[in-house]
Design an enzyme around this catalytic site. Structure first.
Site, PDB file in Angstrom:
ATOM      1  N   GLU A   1      31.863  55.805  44.011  1.00  0.00           N
ATOM      2  CA  GLU A   1      31.620  57.182  44.478  1.00  0.00           C
ATOM      3  C   GLU A   1      32.876  57.755  45.093  1.00  0.00           C
ATOM      4  O   GLU A   1      33.538  57.097  45.901  1.00  0.00           O
ATOM      5  CB  GLU A   1      30.534  57.246  45.567  1.00  0.00           C
ATOM      6  CG  GLU A   1      29.127  57.057  45.079  1.00  0.00           C
ATOM      7  CD  GLU A   1      28.088  57.230  46.193  1.00  0.00           C
ATOM      8  OE1 GLU A   1      28.386  57.878  47.225  1.00  0.00           O
ATOM      9  OE2 GLU A   1      26.980  56.703  46.027  1.00  0.00           O
TER      10      GLU A   1
ATOM     11  N   GLU B   1      25.561  51.043  49.783  1.00  0.00           N
ATOM     12  CA  GLU B   1      25.999  51.261  51.165  1.00  0.00           C
ATOM     13  C   GLU B   1      25.049  50.718  52.233  1.00  0.00           C
ATOM     14  O   GLU B   1      24.407  51.489  52.968  1.00  0.00           O
ATOM     15  CB  GLU B   1      26.213  52.763  51.401  1.00  0.00           C
ATOM     16  CG  GLU B   1      27.247  53.367  50.467  1.00  0.00           C
ATOM     17  CD  GLU B   1      27.590  54.812  50.815  1.00  0.00           C
ATOM     18  OE1 GLU B   1      26.868  55.434  51.610  1.00  0.00           O
ATOM     19  OE2 GLU B   1      28.589  55.311  50.285  1.00  0.00           O
TER      20      GLU B   1
HETATM   21  C1  FCB Z   1      27.160  58.534  50.058  1.00  0.00           C
HETATM   22  C2  FCB Z   1      25.824  58.282  49.403  1.00  0.00           C
HETATM   23  C3  FCB Z   1      25.444  59.286  48.364  1.00  0.00           C
HETATM   24  C4  FCB Z   1      25.861  60.695  48.738  1.00  0.00           C
HETATM   25  C5  FCB Z   1      27.293  60.747  49.205  1.00  0.00           C
HETATM   26  C6  FCB Z   1      27.781  62.123  49.571  1.00  0.00           C
HETATM   27  O1  FCB Z   1      27.210  57.940  51.307  1.00  0.00           O
HETATM   28  O2  FCB Z   1      25.807  57.010  48.799  1.00  0.00           O
HETATM   29  O3  FCB Z   1      24.076  59.179  48.099  1.00  0.00           O
HETATM   30  O4  FCB Z   1      24.993  61.229  49.640  1.00  0.00           O
HETATM   31  O5  FCB Z   1      27.472  59.880  50.280  1.00  0.00           O
END
Ligand code: FCB
Length: 448
Positions: free
Chosen positions: A356, A168
């Site tokens: 994620e 990110e």
């Molecule tokens: C993302 C991050 C991860 C975690 C989630 C909830 O932005 O990559 O490390 O904190 O959010």
């Protein structure tokens, strides 16, 4: 409709994701150098509740126990990151043998348990020594990063087949160098643009370097993304939403795909020009094997004269009377569908993997049980939308839950619990939540 793993196909990758700083702890153990998150979280007032990642889940010492739990839940893929300052305490130069040995033990034990390691090279914890020299805002970061990547591939590349370059970039440059709410806590537009351009260069250069060192591995990088919608159909709100979408979802992937920075839809990006050197345009592009999509929520945007530079404002979920998580993020499963369609429509049709997705809820441990039915429902409803996109032809082939263990949620501290496994941070006791059992049952479903 009952959701089944089989619907996704036999070659779909299932896993869980984590990040070094959020779980490892052992911040001064085994020769580790400080990272920007060590210094940031240990500075008063930076983290809500004053907590730090000094101990976190103590994964550094408990990794074997945690991998056994993961194995018990039949989770076949584990995405984690390497702490740069654990292997190179000063960022460059001296290599810390104990740090290398820790990751060797972690990787070897994963493989012994038939858990495939997926490594993120950079999940936000820049060595503090490098931040002292300007960090991501200093163009020398390209050489520092290459040295780090080269070290990781040469030490771990014989066993690790899946690599992600950055986690990110929009978040660590935007929150770290412009908003100041993440490490290193800078609030400076020029630093943000410099950091962003250097991160965009590193994501491509890192990919190129890995490919030149190792031909038989999959290379990707990950992006934070949220489906964006205007509050109303007024022209001002619509154009505000376009600007915000460009900033949040397009700024880093488009140069990677060879499409340049999306300056037309976000003229503010012209200011990045002062950091772009001749030849950079080509260097920003790299053909990844996969793109990691990370999604939690959607954003509703309205025009605002009062927000300088972008004239757009996020209408918080709290003001919209919608279902939210413990992060105050709206639960909106269709978001992931729209994003997969959007990213899937780029030329090249690179494979997408959801690296994620997950949710924090105020879990309660009672009599050894965490009845987190809301999390199960959240995961199921987002997965249905992933399947919907896949069935409509989007090339999406993996899904990683964020996250395995409750952990240190950056500026929010330990309050938001995202894990499939509950962690009691005073005793370090782990308890599998109902969602962890649900994921196991889901993964156990008959395969082709
Ligand atoms: C993302 C991050 C991860 C975690 C989630 C909830 O932005 O990559 O490390 O904190 O959010």
């Amino acid at each position: 409709m009952q959701l089944s793993k089989d619907d996704f196909g036999a070659d779909f990758t299932w896993g869980v994701s984590a990040a070094a700083y959020q779980i490892e702890g052992a911040h001064q153990t085994g020769g580790k150098g400080a990272s920007v998150w060590d210094t940031f979280s240990n500075t008063k007032g930076k983290i809500k509740s004053g907590e730090t990642g000094n101990v976190a889940c103590d994964f550094y010492h408990k990794y074997a126990h945690d991998l056994l739990l993961m194995h018990q839940l039949h989770i076949p893929n584990f995405r984690f990151s390497i702490s740069w300052s654990r292997v190179l305490p000063n960022g460059t130069g001296f290599v810390n043998r104990s740090g290398i040995e820790f990751y060797n033990r972690l990787i070897d034990f994963c493989l012994e348990l038939d858990i495939e390691p997926w490594i993120t090279l950079y999940h936000w914890d820049l060595p503090y020594e490098l931040e002292k020299k300007g960090g991501w805002a200093n163009r020398e970061i390209i050489d520092w990063f290459n040295e780090y990547v080269q070290l990781c591939i040469s030490r771990f590349g014989d066993r690790v087949k899946n690599w992600m370059v950055l986690n990110e970039p929009m978040v660590f440059t935007g929150a770290g160098y412009f908003l100041g709410i993440h490490a290193p806590g800078k609030r400076n537009l020029r630093s943000f643009f410099a950091a962003a351009h250097h991160a965009a260069l590193c994501q491509a250069e890192g990919g190129r370097l890995i490919r030149s060192l190792k031909s038989d591995c999959k290379i990707g990088t990950t992006f934070s993304c949220s489906h964006v919608e205007p509050l109303t159909q007024d022209a001002d709100d619509i154009s505000a939403a376009v600007r915000m979408d460009t900033l949040m979802n397009r700024m880093f992937i488009e140069p990677l795909l060879g499409l340049s920075y999306p300056v037309k839809d976000l003229p503010l990006l012209e200011r990045m020009g002062e950091f772009i050197l001749p030849g950079d345009e080509q260097k920003l592009a790299f053909d990844m094997d996969f793109i990691g999509i990370q999604n939690y929520t959607r954003e509703i945007i309205r025009y605002s004269r009062l927000v300088p530079l972008i004239n757009a404002k996020i209408v918080s979920a709290g003001r919209r009377n919608v279902e939210t998580t413990a992060m105050d993020w709206e639960v909106y499963p269709e978001s992931i569908y729209h994003l997969l369609k959007k990213f899937g429509a780029y030329p090249g049709k690179t494979q997408l993997i959801v690296t994620e997705n997950g949710a924090a809820f105020p879990d309660i441990l009672s009599d050894g049980v965490v009845a987190d039915e809301k999390r199960i429902k959240y995961l199921q409803s987002y997965l249905k939308q992933v399947l919907r996109a896949k069935q409509e032809g989007v090339n999406v082939n993996g899904y990683f839950v964020w996250t395995f263990l409750d952990n240190f949620e950056w500026a929010e501290g330990y309050r938001p619990r995202f894990g499939l496994v509950h962690v009691d941070f005073s005793t370090q006791k782990r308890t599998i939540k109902n969602s962890g059992r649900w994921y196991k049952n889901f993964l156990d479903a008959a395969t082709y």
